[in-house]
Design a protein around this motif. Structure first.
Motif: not given
Length: 253
Positions: A12, A14-15, A25, A64-67, A77
């Motif tokens: 998932e 996102w950038k 996006d 921006s979000d996700g792994t 992280r």
């Protein structure tokens, strides 16, 4: 695909660039696994997010979000210092621009990442990689004395010298003629088949993508489809479905 078979995993991802009414996006929830010892190509129309995805997978940019997992490490992280060390020790890079140091010989360019890390190359492995790129007689030459294809093969050897878990290649044949492109792609293909290397490559060229085991297709920041055991013709057909423009798939001149 079990976690033990996966070299890199996007979950998932996102950038986003900009905010509010100007937000774009570049990636919109992309999830994909990249198998160990496999050659995966990423394709899509201009602006589809393929290079953005590669940069997030390689730890060159943060989502921006996700792994993004390299093994069991979440790149998104990691503190900057640890991320820099991980890229140096566990990831190899090949770019469209060869990024060789002009004052160094071919051999010195190949061993440069290890030299900077204060590590000695494994001489047997180094000899194997040099033999595979077919430039044993050019190791003392500087980049200006090599053709574009030879320079890119030096860049490929540099990416492999530390035996990285994954080699990321961003349009590696974009500046090369067809013969030099074939030499570079043959080398990347051999590194997967003979050395069990994992390669993830962004390309716009259906012929280049046909060297891969699998092709992922992006459009508008989303994963649209994938193709296994691709041919240049099947890749071009799939690309035409994503972007029906007259010049899709044709190399940029």
């Amino acid at each position: 695909m079990s976690s033990g078979d996966v070299a890199v995993r996007a979950v998932e991802v996102w950038k986003r660039y900009g905010k509010g009414s100007t937000q774009v996006d570049a990636l919109a929830g992309v999830s994909a696994d990249f198998g160990k010892g496999r050659f995966t190509a990423i394709m899509g129309p201009s602006g589809s997010g393929k290079s953005t995805l590669l940069h997030c997978l390689a730890g060159l940019d943060r989502p921006s979000d996700g792994t993004v997992l390299l093994g069991d490490v979440d790149l998104a992280r990691l503190p900057d210092k640890q991320l820099t060390q991980l890229r140096r020790d566990r990831i190899g890079f090949v770019f469209q621009a060869f990024n060789l140091v002009p004052t160094l010989s071919a051999l010195e360019n190949i061993t440069l990442p290890l030299d900077l890390a204060g590590r000695k190359p494994d001489q047997d492995w180094l000899a194997t990689v040099i033999d595979a790129i077919g430039l044993s007689d050019r190791l003392g030459h500087r980049p200006s004395q090599l053709s574009g294809g030879q320079q890119q093969r030096v860049a490929c050897a540099r990416a492999l010298t530390s035996r990285p878990e994954v080699v990321f290649a961003d349009e590696p044949t974009g500046n090369l003629d067809s013969r030099s492109s074939a030499d570079v792609l043959d080398f990347l293909h051999r590194s997967v088949r003979e050395f069990d290397q994992t390669v993830v490559m962004v390309t716009h060229d259906p012929t280049a993508a046909s060297y891969a085991d699998r092709v992922l297709f992006l459009a508008d920041g989303e994963l649209q489809s994938e193709l296994t055991d691709p041919t240049a013709e099947s890749v071009l057909d799939r690309m035409k479905q994503l972007d029906p423009g007259p010049n899709v798939g044709e190399p940029v001149r």
